[in-house]
Scaffold this motif. Structure first.
Motif, short mmCIF file in Angstrom:
data_model
loop_
_atom_site.label_atom_id
_atom_site.label_comp_id
_atom_site.label_asym_id
_atom_site.label_seq_id
_atom_site.Cartn_x
_atom_site.Cartn_y
_atom_site.Cartn_z
N THR A 151 0.87 -1.17 0.00
CA THR A 151 0.00 0.00 0.00
C THR A 151 0.91 1.23 0.00
O THR A 151 2.13 1.13 0.20
CB THR A 151 -0.89 0.03 1.24
OG1 THR A 151 -0.06 0.14 2.41
CG2 THR A 151 -1.73 -1.25 1.35
N ASP A 152 0.32 2.39 -0.22
CA ASP A 152 1.12 3.63 -0.20
C ASP A 152 1.82 3.80 1.15
O ASP A 152 2.98 4.22 1.21
CB ASP A 152 0.23 4.85 -0.46
CG ASP A 152 -0.13 4.97 -1.94
OD1 ASP A 152 0.48 4.27 -2.76
OD2 ASP A 152 -1.03 5.77 -2.25
N GLU A 153 1.13 3.45 2.23
CA GLU A 153 1.71 3.61 3.55
C GLU A 153 2.89 2.65 3.74
O GLU A 153 3.94 3.02 4.29
CB GLU A 153 0.66 3.35 4.63
CG GLU A 153 -0.44 4.40 4.72
CD GLU A 153 -1.47 4.28 3.60
OE1 GLU A 153 -1.49 3.22 2.90
OE2 GLU A 153 -2.24 5.23 3.40
N GLN A 154 2.73 1.42 3.29
CA GLN A 154 3.81 0.46 3.41
C GLN A 154 5.01 0.86 2.54
O GLN A 154 6.15 0.71 2.95
CB GLN A 154 3.32 -0.93 3.00
CG GLN A 154 2.37 -1.57 4.00
CD GLN A 154 1.76 -2.85 3.47
OE1 GLN A 154 1.37 -2.95 2.30
NE2 GLN A 154 1.67 -3.86 4.32
N GLN A 155 4.72 1.38 1.35
CA GLN A 155 5.81 1.80 0.47
C GLN A 155 6.58 2.96 1.09
O GLN A 155 7.82 2.99 1.04
CB GLN A 155 5.27 2.20 -0.89
CG GLN A 155 6.37 2.64 -1.86
CD GLN A 155 5.86 2.89 -3.25
OE1 GLN A 155 5.22 2.03 -3.84
NE2 GLN A 155 6.13 4.08 -3.80
N ALA A 156 5.87 3.90 1.66
CA ALA A 156 6.53 5.04 2.29
C ALA A 156 7.40 4.59 3.46
O ALA A 156 8.53 5.08 3.64
CB ALA A 156 5.50 6.06 2.76
N ALA A 157 6.88 3.63 4.24
CA ALA A 157 7.66 3.13 5.38
C ALA A 157 8.92 2.40 4.91
O ALA A 157 9.99 2.55 5.50
CB ALA A 157 6.79 2.20 6.22
N ARG A 158 8.80 1.60 3.83
CA ARG A 158 9.97 0.89 3.33
C ARG A 158 11.01 1.86 2.77
O ARG A 158 12.21 1.71 2.98
CB ARG A 158 9.56 -0.13 2.27
CG ARG A 158 10.72 -0.91 1.62
CD ARG A 158 11.62 -1.62 2.67
NE ARG A 158 10.85 -2.41 3.59
CZ ARG A 158 10.47 -3.67 3.37
NH1 ARG A 158 10.79 -4.26 2.24
NH2 ARG A 158 9.78 -4.33 4.28
N ALA A 159 10.55 2.87 2.03
CA ALA A 159 11.47 3.87 1.49
C ALA A 159 12.19 4.60 2.61
O ALA A 159 13.41 4.85 2.54
CB ALA A 159 10.72 4.86 0.60
#
Length: 344
Positions: A225-233
């Motif tokens: 999800t966008d939230e997961q992608q932001a956290a991984r980045a």
């Protein structure tokens, strides 16, 4: 490609549209300059990939043809690192070098069509498997553990099936195991980036903004999800060793011209069903449940089809989570423990 969650497909389309717009809008002179530019990548066969990780690329003249390889480590059992798509011996070394401090030697060949290994040396999984066996013969290595990543999966499975006496253990990380049907759509992001000009634009972008390239990579390799992608980045960019690894990983896909033939051939390899039921070596299948490049179903399929296989699922992790995720140290520790149990 697996089914994405949330606005992932829209992000992919935005990346493709942006890159295509740049390509179309570039003046002819700028395009010509990109074609001539070497990308600024160090291609020295003795170059340092990361601090303390220095290549020593050599070529072995095997009975089936020349094979480029790197062999690192001063002692211990050998682990054969079968690299992913768009890679080569440098990528194989980078992906498996974490095993070296644990007392293993890491043998990283360039598969046919990559860097210094001619494509004609092996266009099928079986031919590449036999070429790997010939390399072991030439180097005087009897048995190996096998560590395979992504598109290296079909070749690793074929090697284990065709040469069971040479393999004491097999680990497959985010590896392809189900045949891709003829006519299956190609990945649009990869189609744009995997070109000489497109990849040089990626290189330029990485120099200016590594976060932009990371965002595009995560859009391709995850179903976050966008939230997961932001956290991984945030994790990758905010953790210096992980950030350095990601940058080094990009370097092991360049120059693409030296890897293009092998990458294209991998698309054909992916259409051949691996002989999973004939793999007899102790096997550990590792796969992230949110892998957007090689679907999680490939990991499930391999674990179910290989007799006695163990599995390590990485919950809510993507295609590169084994190296870039917050749980990478734990996952690598589990793989080391598996190899330690089966090492000669």
């Amino acid at each position: 490609m697996s089914t994405r969650t949330g606005p992932g497909p829209r992000r992919v389309r935005r990346v493709v549209v942006a890159v295509v717009a740049v390509l179309v809008g570039l003046p002819a002179l700028a395009v010509a300059a990109l074609l001539v530019w070497d990308g600024g990548i160090d291609t020295d066969p003795r170059r340092e990939l990361l601090p303390g990780v220095r290549l020593d690329l050599r070529t072995a003249q095997t009975r089936l043809g020349p094979v480029e390889y790197d062999l690192a480590g001063s002692g211990g059992p050998v682990v054969l690192s079968v690299h992913a798509g768009a890679g080569g011996a440098d990528q194989g070394r980078l992906f498996a070098d974490w095993l070296r401090p644990a007392g293993y030697r890491v043998l990283s060949p360039s598969r046919p069509g990559y860097l210094g290994t001619p494509l004609d040396n092996g266009r099928t999984p079986d031919a590449q498997a036999d070429l790997l066996a010939a390399l072991l013969d030439e180097l005087g290595i009897d048995r190996v553990g096998v560590f395979a990543a992504s598109a290296g999966g079909p070749v690793a499975y074929a090697f284990a099936a065709r040469h069971p006496d040479r393999v004491w253990g097999l680990v497959a990380v985010a590896a392809t195991s189900r045949p891709k049907p003829p006519g299956a759509p190609s990945n649009p992001v990869r189609a744009v980036f995997m070109s000489s000009v497109g990849q040089k634009l990626v290189r330029l972008t990485a120099e200016l903004s590594l976060s932009t390239v990371l965002t595009g990579t995560l859009a391709e390799t995850s179903t976050f999800t966008d939230e997961q992608q932001a956290a991984r980045a945030e994790h990758v960019l905010g953790t210096p060793p992980v950030r350095e690894f990601f940058a080094a990983m990009l370097d092991t896909t360049f120059p693409y011209a030296d890897r293009q033939a092998g990458t294209a051939n991998d698309a054909e390899l992916a259409r051949v069903p691996p002989p999973l039921d004939r793999v007899t070596a102790p096997t550990l299948v590792v796969h992230g449940t949110r892998d957007g490049d090689v679907p999680f179903a490939d990991g499930e399929h391999a674990a179910a089809a290989i007799p006695g296989a163990e599995h390590l699922w990485l919950p809510d992790d993507d295609h590169l989570g084994f190296w870039l995720g917050p749980g990478s140290a734990s996952a690598q520790s589990a793989v080391r423990a598996f190899l330690d149990r089966h090492r000669p």
